[in-house]
Design a protein around this motif. Structure first.
Motif, short mmCIF file in Angstrom:
data_model
loop_
_atom_site.label_atom_id
_atom_site.label_comp_id
_atom_site.label_asym_id
_atom_site.label_seq_id
_atom_site.Cartn_x
_atom_site.Cartn_y
_atom_site.Cartn_z
N THR A 130 179.18 4.77 -10.17
CA THR A 130 179.85 3.40 -9.44
C THR A 130 181.21 3.00 -9.87
OG1 THR A 130 177.56 2.91 -8.78
CG2 THR A 130 179.27 1.55 -8.34
N VAL A 131 181.19 2.82 -11.33
CA VAL A 131 182.19 2.30 -11.90
C VAL A 131 183.41 3.28 -11.96
CG1 VAL A 131 183.28 1.91 -14.18
CG2 VAL A 131 181.06 1.09 -13.59
N VAL A 132 183.22 4.48 -11.86
CA VAL A 132 184.09 5.56 -11.72
C VAL A 132 184.85 5.44 -10.13
CG1 VAL A 132 184.89 8.04 -11.41
CG2 VAL A 132 183.58 7.15 -13.59
N GLU A 133 184.04 5.33 -9.22
CA GLU A 133 184.51 5.33 -7.80
C GLU A 133 185.41 3.92 -7.71
OE1 GLU A 133 184.23 7.24 -5.22
OE2 GLU A 133 183.48 8.64 -6.60
N VAL A 134 184.79 2.79 -8.07
CA VAL A 134 185.49 1.55 -7.87
C VAL A 134 186.84 1.59 -8.82
CG1 VAL A 134 185.64 -1.15 -7.80
CG2 VAL A 134 183.57 0.50 -7.22
N TYR A 135 186.61 1.52 -10.00
CA TYR A 135 187.82 1.34 -10.98
C TYR A 135 188.69 2.27 -11.27
CZ TYR A 135 185.52 -3.20 -11.63
OH TYR A 135 184.80 -4.44 -11.23
N VAL A 136 188.32 3.88 -11.55
CA VAL A 136 189.05 4.76 -12.05
C VAL A 136 189.78 5.30 -10.45
CG1 VAL A 136 189.09 7.17 -12.94
CG2 VAL A 136 187.45 5.37 -14.00
N THR A 140 187.92 0.64 -2.77
CA THR A 140 187.16 -0.85 -2.38
C THR A 140 185.79 -0.64 -2.67
OG1 THR A 140 187.02 -0.32 0.02
CG2 THR A 140 189.10 -1.42 -0.74
N VAL A 141 185.17 -1.82 -2.61
CA VAL A 141 183.60 -1.53 -2.59
C VAL A 141 183.05 -0.82 -1.33
CG1 VAL A 141 181.65 -3.18 -2.89
CG2 VAL A 141 183.48 -3.48 -4.27
N THR A 142 183.31 -1.24 -0.22
CA THR A 142 183.25 -0.59 0.91
C THR A 142 183.61 0.91 0.88
OG1 THR A 142 183.52 -2.69 2.06
CG2 THR A 142 183.27 -0.69 3.48
N SER A 143 184.54 1.32 0.42
CA SER A 143 184.79 2.83 0.55
C SER A 143 184.01 3.51 -0.68
CB SER A 143 186.48 2.94 -0.04
OG SER A 143 186.53 4.30 -0.15
N ALA A 144 183.67 2.84 -1.66
CA ALA A 144 182.92 3.32 -2.75
C ALA A 144 181.50 3.47 -2.08
CB ALA A 144 182.91 2.61 -4.02
N ALA A 145 180.88 2.58 -1.50
CA ALA A 145 179.63 2.48 -0.85
C ALA A 145 179.55 3.86 0.13
CB ALA A 145 179.28 1.56 -0.17
N VAL A 150 175.38 4.74 -0.50
CA VAL A 150 174.48 3.56 -0.61
C VAL A 150 175.20 2.34 0.12
CG1 VAL A 150 173.72 4.52 -2.91
CG2 VAL A 150 175.70 3.07 -2.70
N PRO A 151 174.42 1.28 0.27
CA PRO A 151 174.91 -0.05 0.88
C PRO A 151 175.87 -0.66 -0.06
CG PRO A 151 172.40 0.10 1.03
CD PRO A 151 172.80 1.18 0.22
N VAL A 152 176.91 -1.20 0.62
CA VAL A 152 177.87 -2.28 -0.20
C VAL A 152 176.99 -3.09 -1.42
CG1 VAL A 152 179.56 -3.93 -0.01
CG2 VAL A 152 179.47 -2.16 1.82
N GLY A 153 175.95 -3.81 -0.88
CA GLY A 153 175.40 -4.64 -1.83
C GLY A 153 174.80 -3.76 -3.06
N THR A 154 174.43 -2.69 -2.89
CA THR A 154 174.21 -1.86 -3.96
C THR A 154 175.07 -1.56 -4.93
OG1 THR A 154 172.21 -0.78 -2.70
CG2 THR A 154 172.77 0.41 -4.72
N VAL A 155 176.30 -1.16 -4.36
CA VAL A 155 177.61 -1.32 -5.13
C VAL A 155 177.94 -2.32 -5.95
CG1 VAL A 155 180.03 -0.62 -5.28
CG2 VAL A 155 178.54 0.83 -3.69
N LYS A 156 177.98 -3.41 -5.42
CA LYS A 156 178.08 -4.46 -6.20
C LYS A 156 177.08 -4.82 -7.21
CE LYS A 156 180.34 -7.02 -2.13
NZ LYS A 156 180.17 -8.15 -1.33
N SER A 157 175.95 -4.59 -6.88
CA SER A 157 174.87 -4.96 -7.94
C SER A 157 175.04 -3.92 -9.08
CB SER A 157 173.44 -4.70 -7.35
OG SER A 157 172.52 -4.79 -8.08
#
Length: 178
Positions: A130-136, A140-145, A150-157
């Motif tokens: 999750t960290v690699v998808e979003v930060y590396v 966006t959170v939606t794109s990473a989800a 997984v759902p967007v809420g799961t990525v945020k969590s």
């Protein structure tokens, strides 16, 4: 209702105030800034504020010069703060730029990658992905989800827990043993 008094300032004319206090105000602001041209801009803004608040420019409400000096001082501080908030402008000295863009050395990139890999080793596989998808990969959170399925809420969590884990483990900039 007579509105002519509402339009006219109650205080002395701004022209008279400028004639009486203009030279002293410009001298004061020039000493504050060390730059005559900047001082002229600040004094101009002070005159604009004086015109807007002409009702305050009476001796019975306090010193007119004191009000002007305080207003000019506040404008000077505001301009100084706004310059600090903006990126530094590039100035030329002859043919040499004083503020050149700084490129990172390739060794810095290698070192950053090594530190990042070491940090990521302390995360669970799902948090790491999750960290690699979003930060590396800078998604966006939606794109990473979508990419992770997984759902967007799961990525945020997962991001929240991963960052909390890393902050706790590496508080103060020093790596603690696992």
């Amino acid at each position: 209702m007579d509105t002519t008094n509402a339009i006219r300032p109650v205080s002395p004319s701004i022209d008279g105030v400028i004639r009486e206090h203009g030279a002293a105000l410009l001298s004061y602001v020039t000493r504050l800034t060390g730059d005559r041209y900047l001082a002229e801009d600040i004094v101009q803004e002070t005159w604009l504020r004086a015109w807007r608040h002409a009702d305050r420019l009476t001796a019975d409400k306090g010193s007119v010069r004191g009000w002007l000096m305080r207003t000019a001082h506040n404008v000077t501080i505001d301009q100084h703060r706004s310059r600090k908030a903006r990126p530094t402008e590039i100035a030329f000295e002859g043919e040499v730029l004083t503020n050149k863009a700084v490129q990172s050395a390739p060794s810095d990139d290698v070192e950053n990658r090594m530190v990042l890999n070491e940090l990521l080793e302390h995360l669970s596989p799902v948090h790491r992905r999750t960290v690699v998808e979003v930060y590396v990969t800078d998604r966006t959170v939606t794109s990473a989800a979508s990419a992770l399925g997984v759902p967007v809420g799961t990525v945020k969590s997962r991001l929240h827990h991963a960052m909390r884990n890393l902050r706790g483990r590496f508080a103060g900039g020093a790596l603690r043993a696992a």
